[in-house]
Design an enzyme around this catalytic site. Sequence first.
Site, PDB file in Angstrom:
ATOM      1  N   ASP A 121       0.853  -1.177   0.000  1.00 61.17           N
ATOM      2  CA  ASP A 121       0.000   0.000   0.000  1.00 61.17           C
ATOM      3  C   ASP A 121       0.898   1.240   0.000  1.00 61.17           C
ATOM      4  OD1 ASP A 121      -1.732   2.117   0.610  1.00 61.17           O
ATOM      5  OD2 ASP A 121      -2.995   0.852   1.889  1.00 61.17           O
ATOM      6  N   HIS A 122       0.878   1.970  -1.100  1.00 58.84           N
ATOM      7  CA  HIS A 122       1.754   3.144  -1.238  1.00 58.84           C
ATOM      8  C   HIS A 122       1.392   4.274  -0.260  1.00 58.84           C
ATOM      9  CE1 HIS A 122       4.257   2.150  -4.723  1.00 58.84           C
ATOM     10  NE2 HIS A 122       3.231   1.410  -5.109  1.00 58.84           N
ATOM     11  N   ARG A 123       0.240   4.197   0.355  1.00 61.57           N
ATOM     12  CA  ARG A 123      -0.106   5.209   1.356  1.00 61.57           C
ATOM     13  C   ARG A 123       0.693   5.007   2.631  1.00 61.57           C
ATOM     14  NH1 ARG A 123      -6.350   4.010   1.439  1.00 61.57           N
ATOM     15  NH2 ARG A 123      -5.371   1.964   1.501  1.00 61.57           N
ATOM     16  N   VAL A 124       1.251   3.790   2.805  1.00 63.78           N
ATOM     17  CA  VAL A 124       1.972   3.446   4.023  1.00 63.78           C
ATOM     18  C   VAL A 124       3.451   3.201   3.749  1.00 63.78           C
ATOM     19  CG1 VAL A 124       2.047   1.838   5.982  1.00 63.78           C
ATOM     20  CG2 VAL A 124      -0.136   2.361   4.892  1.00 63.78           C
TER      21      VAL A 124
END
Length: 151
Positions: A121-124
């Site tokens: 997950d690129h948000r994390v």
Amino acid sequence: DMENGQLIYKDYVNVGLAVDTPRGLVVPVLRDVDEMSIPQVAKAIVSTAEKAKDASYSVEDLRGGTFTISNLGAVGGSYSTPIINYPEVAILLVGRSRKLPMVRDDVIEPRMMMPLSLSYDHRVIDGAMAARFLNEIIGYLESPGRLLLAM
């Protein structure tokens, strides 16, 4: 937390273990893996996989994962793009090992190769961090003795 637009960090490492069963794929969770020794992890994997195949797990056994490992190679697959098991942040897929021609020091030689696919997950997790993580895994696979030194 999608409703509140917040990212919740967990203080534990619970690893989902994708298991192929007669009823389909299930992902039971190994809890607090970061606090286990290598032999403890190995035993937990065996018992967790047996519980999954015997369908002797509860819904709670399938909750709380932070990362999943899937072994596509166990069913003969080589490559795939694993899908993150929400709300986890990443999944590592291990493909089937096989001998392939590789160039080392300008010489082509057969080497046992095992494909790895990491989805995250690129948000994390940013891409550079994910690449370093995958390189660490490769390093441990190439030199398993490093695991003992890392403990």
